[in-house]
Design an enzyme around this catalytic site. Structure first.
Site, mmCIF file in Angstrom:
data_model
loop_
_atom_site.group_PDB
_atom_site.id
_atom_site.type_symbol
_atom_site.label_atom_id
_atom_site.label_comp_id
_atom_site.label_asym_id
_atom_site.label_seq_id
_atom_site.Cartn_x
_atom_site.Cartn_y
_atom_site.Cartn_z
ATOM 1 N N HIS A 62 0.818 -1.209 0.000
ATOM 2 C CA HIS A 62 0.000 0.000 0.000
ATOM 3 C C HIS A 62 0.857 1.267 0.000
ATOM 4 O O HIS A 62 0.365 2.345 -0.305
ATOM 5 C CB HIS A 62 -0.994 0.001 1.165
ATOM 6 N N ASP A 78 0.156 -7.581 1.277
ATOM 7 C CA ASP A 78 0.540 -6.183 1.486
ATOM 8 C C ASP A 78 2.057 -6.027 1.540
ATOM 9 O O ASP A 78 2.603 -5.331 2.403
ATOM 10 C CB ASP A 78 -0.094 -5.625 2.769
ATOM 11 N N SER A 105 5.017 2.680 7.873
ATOM 12 C CA SER A 105 4.655 1.488 7.107
ATOM 13 C C SER A 105 5.796 1.039 6.202
ATOM 14 O O SER A 105 6.418 1.842 5.506
ATOM 15 C CB SER A 105 3.420 1.756 6.259
#
Length: 211
Positions: free
Chosen positions: A67, A97, A171
């Site tokens: 993402h 992911d 992230s």
């Protein structure tokens, strides 16, 4: 600690799309997390997204979240020891992911992905990354905490719950144990809660890298 030699700051150019950095929202039923994605704005110019990644091979391969790189058409990476370098997307796994980038710059060091022994409930962990780029330290930010649960929302076995602070831009960065081994990749938070973050276990990361 040596992790600042293999963890990278990512800057990504996004074509005509406005997108919040990775976090999770919980639906009204509070049963399923969903990504927060603003409506598409075709009048918006190219904008930058930021995240974290880390070297997993001596050949310049970098792991991060899917993402983080989704919808991007240019990738640049920074280390603590070098300026921005162009990176290429090698492959990605939307369901897991995870995404794999590569640069022609060989790293000074690479991450050690822990294998074998399982993650323990209550285990001490460290998060290192580049959250809130342009606001917090460009040298990277370290937070510490514990493994709060061995599963994520709704007993999702594909993630770990952690109490170490995770912010926008973390992230794709590593979750480390006290030995400095990577035991997960930081991937999400709940936007209305404190000290609740989620990481993808390192065994899933190894599987994607090996493929």
């Amino acid at each position: 600690h040596r992790y600042n030699s293999y963890v990278l700051r990512l800057k990504l150019e996004i074509e005509n799309q406005l997108r919040l950095p990775p976090r999770l929202a919980v639906s009204e039923s509070r049963t399923r997390p969903v990504p927060i994605i603003p409506r598409r704005n075709n009048l918006a110019p190219k904008i930058r997204s930021a995240g974290t990644g880390f070297y997993v091979s001596r050949n310049g391969h970098i792991i991060t979240n899917y993402h983080v790189i989704r919808a991007c058409d240019e990738y640049k990476v920074w280390t603590a020891h070098s300026g921005g370098k162009k990176a290429d997307l090698i492959g990605s796994d939307k369901k897991a992911d995870l995404a794999l980038l590569a640069t022609t710059q060989f790293p000074l060091d690479i991450a050690t992905l822990r294998s074998g022994r399982s993650v323990r409930l209550g285990e001490s962990v460290t998060v290192f990354g580049y959250p809130l780029t342009g606001t917090l330290s460009s040298d990277g930010v370290v937070t510490t905490g514990n493994v709060s649960a061995l599963s994520g929302l709704n007993d999702d076995s594909g993630s770990l719950q952690i109490s170490a602070g995770v912010q926008k831009g973390n992230s794709g960065g590593p979750l480390l144990n006290i030995k400095g081994e990577v035991i997960g990749i930081n991937t999400a938070i709940i936007n209305y809660a404190q000290s609740i973050g989620f990481s993808i276990p390192s065994n899933m990361v190894k599987h994607v890298v090996e493929q």
